[in-house]
Design a protein around this motif. Structure first.
Motif, PDB file in Angstrom:
ATOM      1  N   TYR A 175      51.271  42.921  44.350  1.00 41.58           N
ATOM      2  CA  TYR A 175      52.573  42.281  44.544  1.00 41.58           C
ATOM      3  C   TYR A 175      52.739  41.215  43.468  1.00 41.58           C
ATOM      4  CZ  TYR A 175      56.255  39.309  46.342  1.00 41.58           C
ATOM      5  OH  TYR A 175      57.411  38.588  46.466  1.00 41.58           O
ATOM      6  N   PRO A 198      46.653  47.398  46.890  1.00 41.03           N
ATOM      7  CA  PRO A 198      47.996  46.822  46.887  1.00 41.03           C
ATOM      8  C   PRO A 198      48.176  45.829  45.739  1.00 41.03           C
ATOM      9  CG  PRO A 198      46.640  45.711  48.500  1.00 41.03           C
ATOM     10  CD  PRO A 198      45.784  46.787  47.882  1.00 41.03           C
ATOM     11  N   GLN A 252      56.299  45.601  43.877  1.00 39.76           N
ATOM     12  CA  GLN A 252      55.435  45.923  45.013  1.00 39.76           C
ATOM     13  C   GLN A 252      54.885  47.325  44.766  1.00 39.76           C
ATOM     14  OE1 GLN A 252      58.814  45.061  47.704  1.00 39.76           O
ATOM     15  NE2 GLN A 252      57.269  44.031  48.952  1.00 39.76           N
ATOM     16  N   THR A 265      51.522  50.128  45.798  1.00 37.28           N
ATOM     17  CA  THR A 265      50.306  50.474  46.543  1.00 37.28           C
ATOM     18  C   THR A 265      49.793  51.820  46.069  1.00 37.28           C
ATOM     19  OG1 THR A 265      51.564  51.479  48.343  1.00 37.28           O
ATOM     20  CG2 THR A 265      50.911  49.187  48.636  1.00 37.28           C
TER      21      THR A 265
END
Length: 159
Positions: free
Chosen positions: A58, A56, A28, A30
């Motif tokens: 993921y 972002p 994860q 950002t």
């Protein structure tokens, strides 16, 4: 005399998680940026510029042992690029906004270090809006096959 004020901020977060003895991996991340420029004279502000971006990301990967020197890898991935810009001068203003997101998922089966089979799909959504108009496009693909492709630019100009 012109006076210029500027500021810029950059933020980065990254988290990698391993579960089930490493058979599950999750990423994860950002990235955020904010930029501002203001130009002024003794009479007041003559230009204001602002730009904000957000990135972002993921990803998760699952490793499954199937026996007989065979395993399966399953992955899901999402990333995006979002940006908002505004410019203001005494006689007018302008803004633009871009939102671009991509989702992908897939799997593969590996036996004796050779890929035996696999499937994958991707969806991408692009949305641009501004003072001058807009554009939207969404595309979906699965296993080399185009499932859908939609685009539109029918929006009202924003004053």
């Amino acid at each position: 005399m012109l006076i210029t004020h500027t500021s810029q901020e950059f933020k980065y977060d990254n988290l990698i998680t391993f579960k089930t003895s490493g058979d599950v991996q999750i990423v994860q991340q950002t990235i955020t940026t904010n930029s501002k420029v203001i130009v002024e004279t003794a009479a007041g502000i003559i230009l204001s510029f602002k730009a904000d971006t957000f990135f972002p990301l993921y990803m998760d990967v699952l490793h499954v042992e199937k026996g007989n020197h065979t395993y399966m890898e399953v992955a899901n991935f999402t990333s995006a690029f979002n940006k908002y810009v505004s410019i203001v001068v005494p006689t007018s203003s302008f803004f633009s906004s871009i939102n671009n997101t991509q989702n992908a998922e897939g799997y593969m089966i590996v036996q004796n270090n050779l890929v035996q089979s696999g499937l994958g799909s991707t969806q991408e959504m692009y949305n641009y809006q501004s003072s001058e108009g807009c554009y939207v496009r969404t595309v979906s693909v699965s296993n080399y096959t185009l499932l859908s492709d939609f685009e539109d630019n029918l929006c009202d100009k924003i004053d």
